[in-house]
Design an enzyme around this catalytic site. Structure first.
Site, PDB file in Angstrom:
ATOM      1  N   HIS A 173       0.842  -1.200   0.000  1.00 36.37           N
ATOM      2  CA  HIS A 173       0.000   0.000   0.000  1.00 36.37           C
ATOM      3  C   HIS A 173       0.879   1.252   0.000  1.00 36.37           C
ATOM      4  O   HIS A 173       1.286   1.742   1.050  1.00 36.37           O
ATOM      5  CB  HIS A 173      -0.929   0.002   1.211  1.00 36.37           C
ATOM      6  N   GLY A 223      -6.513  14.288  -9.880  1.00 37.26           N
ATOM      7  CA  GLY A 223      -7.710  13.493 -10.182  1.00 37.26           C
ATOM      8  C   GLY A 223      -7.659  12.076  -9.649  1.00 37.26           C
ATOM      9  O   GLY A 223      -8.353  11.191 -10.137  1.00 37.26           O
ATOM     10  N   HIS A 230      -1.466   3.580  -8.487  1.00 39.25           N
ATOM     11  CA  HIS A 230      -1.854   2.726  -9.625  1.00 39.25           C
ATOM     12  C   HIS A 230      -1.572   3.441 -10.937  1.00 39.25           C
ATOM     13  O   HIS A 230      -1.623   4.669 -11.013  1.00 39.25           O
ATOM     14  CB  HIS A 230      -3.336   2.334  -9.542  1.00 39.25           C
TER      15      HIS A 230
END
Ligand code: 5GP
Ligand code: ZN
Length: 243
Positions: A173, A223, A230
């Protein structure tokens, strides 16, 4: 202190802060030696001044101080292996390490520089129980997998913009591209090198007629909706829904 607070601390850290920490650690390390050296000098000066005294109490104290010096040296010798800790790289951010200080790369590529915290920070921990992509990594949320290894996962985007649209993520993470550090380098390099191979495998036409778009939204202005690093790989014949 909430996880968000730790995240803010990590973001706020600068190379200047790190230098300050190193200077403080250095001073902390040298201080006992300085005191010890001063004590010895003062003691020797004192003995030189009173060298001719035959006072029994003074002689007893003299012997006691000499013994103390030897015991101190023995203690320093016995504890000296601990100094090796200064030069050893840690394995992962421990519960005692401060946010952002470790410079260690763990198996999953976490920069334990970093640096750690009283509890694992969202940017450094391997998994965030509230993160959708961590749940996908753990198999708690289903996904259509494109690729998987011990550090990296690729899966189809649930709302594709184009004939080919998949996401490449580190299994660890990492909150966003803004949280990537030097310790993540090897994993990030492998992730990037997977892009062309997987794009072709998923149906992107060859360069230059084909190609693909690689997008990494970062933060609110960038955004980013899902706060787990990712990369969108988007391609296939146009028109696309977006982009
Ligand atoms: P972002 O806007 O954060 O760059 O993109 C997040 C992407 O994740 C979006 O394109 C969205 O469709 C995708 N996404 C969000 N939730 C899920 C999910 O549960 N499964 C899959 N496969 N994709 C998701
Ligand atoms: Zn996550």
């Amino acid at each position: 202190m909430s996880q968000t607070d730790y995240q803010e601390i990590i973001v706020a850290k600068t190379p200047g802060d790190r230098t300050t920490m190193h200077v403080l650690y250095g001073m902390h390390t040298v201080a006992p030696f300085t005191l010890w050296t001063l004590s010895v000098i003062a003691l020797i000066g004192h003995y030189v001044k009173r060298a001719d005294e035959q006072d029994v109490l003074y002689l007893a104290h003299h012997n006691y101080m000499i013994r103390t010096v030897w015991w101190t040296m023995l203690w320093l010798l016995v504890s000296s292996p601990l100094w090796a800790l200064l030069f050893l790289r840690g394995r992962s951010p421990g519960p005692w390490s401060a946010p952002g200080i470790s410079t260690v790369a763990c198996a999953a590529g976490c920069a334990s520089t970093t640096i750690g915290s009283p509890s694992k920070s969202p940017a450094m921990s391997h998994s965030d129980p509230n993160c959708i992509f961590c749940k996908i990594v753990e198999g708690k949320i289903p996904s259509r997998k494109v690729y998987e290894d011990d550090e990296i996962l690729a899966f189809h985007d649930i709302h594709p913009w184009a004939p080919v649209h998949f996401l490449l993520i580190p299994k660890q993470h990492i909150v966003s591209m803004a949280h990537v550090e030097a310790g993540h380098g090897p994993m990030m390099g492998r992730l990037m090198s997977l892009v062309p191979r997987l794009a072709q495998q998923e149906g992107c036409r060859p360069y230059p007629e084909g190609g693909f778009r690689l997008v990494c939204n970062t933060g609110d202005d960038g955004g980013q909706e899902v706060r787990h690093l990712h990369f969108h790989v988007i391609g296939g014949p146009r028109p696309w829904l977006k982009g």
